[in-house]
Scaffold this motif. Structure first.
Motif, PDB file in Angstrom:
ATOM      1  N   TYR A  66     -53.671 -36.260 -52.485  1.00 39.72           N
ATOM      2  CA  TYR A  66     -54.708 -37.168 -51.993  1.00 39.72           C
ATOM      3  C   TYR A  66     -55.612 -37.556 -53.154  1.00 39.72           C
ATOM      4  N   VAL A  67     -55.869 -38.839 -53.313  1.00 37.67           N
ATOM      5  CA  VAL A  67     -56.704 -39.294 -54.416  1.00 37.67           C
ATOM      6  C   VAL A  67     -57.361 -40.613 -54.048  1.00 37.67           C
ATOM      7  N   GLY A  68     -58.589 -40.818 -54.513  1.00 44.69           N
ATOM      8  CA  GLY A  68     -59.297 -42.069 -54.294  1.00 44.69           C
ATOM      9  C   GLY A  68     -59.071 -43.032 -55.446  1.00 44.69           C
ATOM     10  N   SER A  69     -59.465 -44.294 -55.233  1.00 45.73           N
ATOM     11  CA  SER A  69     -59.229 -45.316 -56.243  1.00 45.73           C
ATOM     12  C   SER A  69     -60.377 -46.320 -56.277  1.00 45.73           C
ATOM     13  N   SER A  70     -60.531 -46.962 -57.431  1.00 48.80           N
ATOM     14  CA  SER A  70     -61.506 -48.035 -57.559  1.00 48.80           C
ATOM     15  C   SER A  70     -61.161 -49.223 -56.681  1.00 48.80           C
ATOM     16  N   ASP A  71     -59.929 -49.314 -56.207  1.00 47.70           N
ATOM     17  CA  ASP A  71     -59.561 -50.406 -55.312  1.00 47.70           C
ATOM     18  C   ASP A  71     -60.077 -50.190 -53.894  1.00 47.70           C
ATOM     19  N   GLY A  72     -60.821 -49.089 -53.685  1.00 45.37           N
ATOM     20  CA  GLY A  72     -61.443 -48.819 -52.386  1.00 45.37           C
ATOM     21  C   GLY A  72     -60.625 -47.967 -51.451  1.00 45.37           C
ATOM     22  N   HIS A  73     -59.395 -47.654 -51.830  1.00 46.08           N
ATOM     23  CA  HIS A  73     -58.522 -46.885 -50.952  1.00 46.08           C
ATOM     24  C   HIS A  73     -58.569 -45.386 -51.253  1.00 46.08           C
ATOM     25  N   VAL A  74     -58.249 -44.619 -50.246  1.00 46.23           N
ATOM     26  CA  VAL A  74     -57.838 -43.226 -50.397  1.00 46.23           C
ATOM     27  C   VAL A  74     -56.346 -43.196 -50.120  1.00 46.23           C
ATOM     28  N   TYR A  75     -55.585 -42.617 -51.046  1.00 43.07           N
ATOM     29  CA  TYR A  75     -54.127 -42.598 -50.940  1.00 43.07           C
ATOM     30  C   TYR A  75     -53.635 -41.184 -50.640  1.00 43.07           C
ATOM     31  N   ALA A  76     -52.583 -41.121 -49.819  1.00 42.16           N
ATOM     32  CA  ALA A  76     -51.829 -39.885 -49.609  1.00 42.16           C
ATOM     33  C   ALA A  76     -50.408 -40.140 -50.077  1.00 42.16           C
ATOM     34  N   LEU A  77     -49.956 -39.366 -51.078  1.00 44.68           N
ATOM     35  CA  LEU A  77     -48.655 -39.555 -51.691  1.00 44.68           C
ATOM     36  C   LEU A  77     -47.800 -38.309 -51.494  1.00 44.68           C
ATOM     37  N   LEU A  89     -45.707 -43.508 -50.937  1.00 46.36           N
ATOM     38  CA  LEU A  89     -46.939 -43.614 -50.162  1.00 46.36           C
ATOM     39  C   LEU A  89     -46.731 -43.103 -48.745  1.00 46.36           C
ATOM     40  N   ALA A  90     -47.549 -42.126 -48.343  1.00 47.42           N
ATOM     41  CA  ALA A  90     -47.541 -41.644 -46.963  1.00 47.42           C
ATOM     42  C   ALA A  90     -48.504 -42.472 -46.121  1.00 47.42           C
ATOM     43  N   TRP A  91     -49.709 -42.695 -46.647  1.00 48.33           N
ATOM     44  CA  TRP A  91     -50.677 -43.597 -46.011  1.00 48.33           C
ATOM     45  C   TRP A  91     -51.777 -43.968 -46.984  1.00 48.33           C
ATOM     46  N   ALA A  92     -52.525 -45.013 -46.635  1.00 50.03           N
ATOM     47  CA  ALA A  92     -53.681 -45.436 -47.421  1.00 50.03           C
ATOM     48  C   ALA A  92     -54.765 -45.887 -46.456  1.00 50.03           C
ATOM     49  N   TRP A  93     -56.000 -45.504 -46.764  1.00 50.01           N
ATOM     50  CA  TRP A  93     -57.149 -45.901 -45.936  1.00 50.01           C
ATOM     51  C   TRP A  93     -58.162 -46.593 -46.839  1.00 50.01           C
ATOM     52  N   ARG A  94     -58.631 -47.775 -46.395  1.00 53.64           N
ATOM     53  CA  ARG A  94     -59.566 -48.539 -47.202  1.00 53.64           C
ATOM     54  C   ARG A  94     -61.002 -48.275 -46.766  1.00 53.64           C
ATOM     55  N   THR A  95     -61.851 -47.876 -47.711  1.00 55.21           N
ATOM     56  CA  THR A  95     -63.278 -47.706 -47.466  1.00 55.21           C
ATOM     57  C   THR A  95     -63.998 -49.013 -47.819  1.00 55.21           C
ATOM     58  N   GLY A  96     -65.323 -48.986 -47.794  1.00 54.49           N
ATOM     59  CA  GLY A  96     -66.089 -50.184 -48.102  1.00 54.49           C
ATOM     60  C   GLY A  96     -66.519 -50.281 -49.556  1.00 54.49           C
ATOM     61  N   LEU A 153     -60.927 -38.133 -42.940  1.00 51.23           N
ATOM     62  CA  LEU A 153     -59.671 -38.753 -42.571  1.00 51.23           C
ATOM     63  C   LEU A 153     -58.662 -37.684 -42.195  1.00 51.23           C
ATOM     64  N   ASP A 154     -57.886 -37.951 -41.161  1.00 54.02           N
ATOM     65  CA  ASP A 154     -56.830 -37.026 -40.762  1.00 54.02           C
ATOM     66  C   ASP A 154     -55.850 -36.875 -41.921  1.00 54.02           C
ATOM     67  N   ALA A 155     -55.646 -35.646 -42.378  1.00 56.03           N
ATOM     68  CA  ALA A 155     -54.814 -35.421 -43.559  1.00 56.03           C
ATOM     69  C   ALA A 155     -53.368 -35.840 -43.322  1.00 56.03           C
ATOM     70  N   GLU A 159     -55.890 -41.437 -40.317  1.00 51.67           N
ATOM     71  CA  GLU A 159     -56.806 -42.004 -39.317  1.00 51.67           C
ATOM     72  C   GLU A 159     -58.232 -41.492 -39.563  1.00 51.67           C
ATOM     73  N   GLN A 160     -59.203 -42.388 -39.456  1.00 56.90           N
ATOM     74  CA  GLN A 160     -60.600 -41.984 -39.644  1.00 56.90           C
ATOM     75  C   GLN A 160     -61.062 -41.120 -38.476  1.00 56.90           C
ATOM     76  N   ARG A 161     -61.586 -39.940 -38.795  1.00 58.54           N
ATOM     77  CA  ARG A 161     -62.128 -39.043 -37.777  1.00 58.54           C
ATOM     78  C   ARG A 161     -63.627 -39.249 -37.606  1.00 58.54           C
ATOM     79  N   TRP A 162     -64.333 -39.430 -38.711  1.00 57.01           N
ATOM     80  CA  TRP A 162     -65.750 -39.770 -38.643  1.00 57.01           C
ATOM     81  C   TRP A 162     -66.200 -40.376 -39.951  1.00 57.01           C
TER      82      TRP A 162
END
Length: 436
Positions: free
Chosen positions: A171-182, A189-196, A222-224, A228-231
């Motif tokens: 799991y790692v964050g990025s300057s592109d706004g995403h959190v990635y799960a690889l 890529l397992a999933w990606a979630w975009r923050t603001g 985020l659900d590992a 999915e965003q949990r809160w």
């Protein structure tokens, strides 16, 4: 006979000290050194390795090796006992991401936007994954510049997100706004979630979730497994100059609580189940950029402009004591035996009695002797922040670089095989042994 064979096999297996395999030592980022109980009076410098390049990330150690990334794009693997180079790997961009080591593989993110997976024993590549790009945070109007001009890069945005490895995923964050799960095996890529906002915070494990901060000023859980965003918990937002804005810090998790600092001038304790605040500590307008170390009673965390190492009651947020480092403290502290180790941007290390905050030992690098008083007052040892900010962004950038050249500690110390390991911004990896 079978028991004898098992015993012989066990004795023949190399024995390694407790690993410090990722940022702040473990997936929860607690910053605690396990298994150390004997009192520590201080430390003695026993070795150093000079990389001759800027280091902003923190060292980690696993299975006999110390790993550290540098802004010249090299990841270095050092022998933890001999403190000599075993191998290096050159990435396309500078490395401001603290590596993570798991199951014989070391993972890190570079400024060119690649997540790398290398074999830990020889540095040969296993796979890479490309983000949509890494960058330094920039905003209109920052540090008093006209809002209708170009976005101003933030000289304090020193780190990239550091990987968390857990249960077959990176799991790692990025300057592109995403959190990635690889996937750890092939980097798919397992999933990606975009923050603001940009994500330079490092994910931490909280039960079945990962928690991470974003430059939009929010903490996300985020659900590992699914992403999915949990809160989501929003901290303060100030967009006039974008100075008191965003979460640069990485969270720490202890039991049912998430601890995280914000550039809004507060330090937060959030319920790990729903993100609701338990308490917040007012840092008096000072950013909280580092990650706290946590023990049974307290959280220990540094502040920027006020230059404090704080010990807070982890249940109430009440201040137990403070130690004045007299300079920005971005590096996260280390909790080992009966002391807290703090590293400051003035190139100083301090070992404090964890119960009282009294200093037992301090160390400073040779480079501080060349300080001419332009940025650090020679009489008081404090930063002259007034003149730094009055000079505009260019003067501020120059001042930050000047302080780093004095041997600042930007990355956080690590503990491995009875050694304190710390890296300076000037490129020295330092090894200290405890004095009992």
């Amino acid at each position: 006979m079978r028991r004898l064979a098992l015993l012989l096999a066990f004795l023949a297996t190399p024995s390694f000290a407790a690993d410090w395999p990722m940022f702040m030592g473990d997936p929860a980022h607690t910053g605690r050194a396990a298994g150390e109980t004997r009192a520590i009076k201080g430390f003695r410098l026993v070795g150093r390795f000079d990389i001759h390049a800027a280091i902003h990330a923190s060292p980690v150690a696993a299975q006999g090796r110390v790993f550290v990334g540098a802004e010249n794009g090299n990841l270095y693997a050092l022998d933890a006992k001999t403190r000599t180079l075993q191998w290096l790997y050159h990435a396309r961009g500078g490395i401001a991401s603290t590596p993570a080591v798991a199951d014989g593989t070391v993972y890190f993110l570079d400024r060119a936007g690649s997540v790398h997976a290398l074999k830990a024993d020889d540095g040969s590549p296993r796979w890479t994954f490309r983000t949509q790009g890494e960058a330094v945070f920039a905003a209109h109007g920052m540090f008093g510049m006209p809002r209708d001009g170009q976005p101003v890069p933030d000289p304090w945005d020193l780190y990239l997100s550091s990987p968390l490895v857990h249960d077959g995923k990176v799991y790692v964050g990025s300057s592109d706004g995403h959190v990635y799960a690889l996937d750890t095996k092939d980097g798919k890529l397992a999933w990606a979630w975009r923050t603001g906002g940009m994500v330079h915070s490092s994910p931490a494990l909280a039960g079945g979730n990962i928690v991470v901060g974003s430059w939009d000023g929010a903490v996300y859980a985020l659900d590992a497994r699914t992403g999915e965003q949990r809160w989501r918990h929003q901290t303060g937002v100030e967009q006039k100059t974008s100075i008191m804005f965003g979460i640069q810090a990485s969270p720490a998790v202890d039991g049912d609580t998430v601890y995280v600092g914000s550039r809004d001038g507060f330090f937060y304790a959030l319920d790990a189940a729903d993100g609701q605040p338990k308490w917040r500590y007012d840092a008096q307008g000072s950013w909280v950029v580092g990650t706290p170390a946590v023990d049974g009673d307290s959280v220990y965390v540094g502040t920027s402009d006020t230059g404090l190492l704080l010990a807070l009651d982890k249940r109430t947020g009440r201040e137990r004591y403070r130690f004045d480092t007299k300079v920005w403290t971005f590096a996260s502290p280390l909790r080992v035996a009966d002391v807290v180790v703090a590293a400051s941007m003035k190139g100083e290390l301090h070992a404090l009695d964890a119960a009282t905050g009294r200093a037992r030992w301090s160390w400073r690098g040779d480079a501080l002797a060349v300080n001419d008083g332009r940025v650090i007052d020679t009489a008081t040892g404090k930063l002259d922040t007034k003149h730094m900010y009055e000079g505009g962004p260019h003067a501020l950038y120059a001042a930050v670089e000047y302080v780093k050249r004095l041997g600042a500690f930007v990355g956080s110390p690590a503990w491995y095989d009875g050694q304190l390991i710390a890296a300076t911004a000037t490129g020295e990896v330092l090894f200290f042994e405890p004095q009992r």
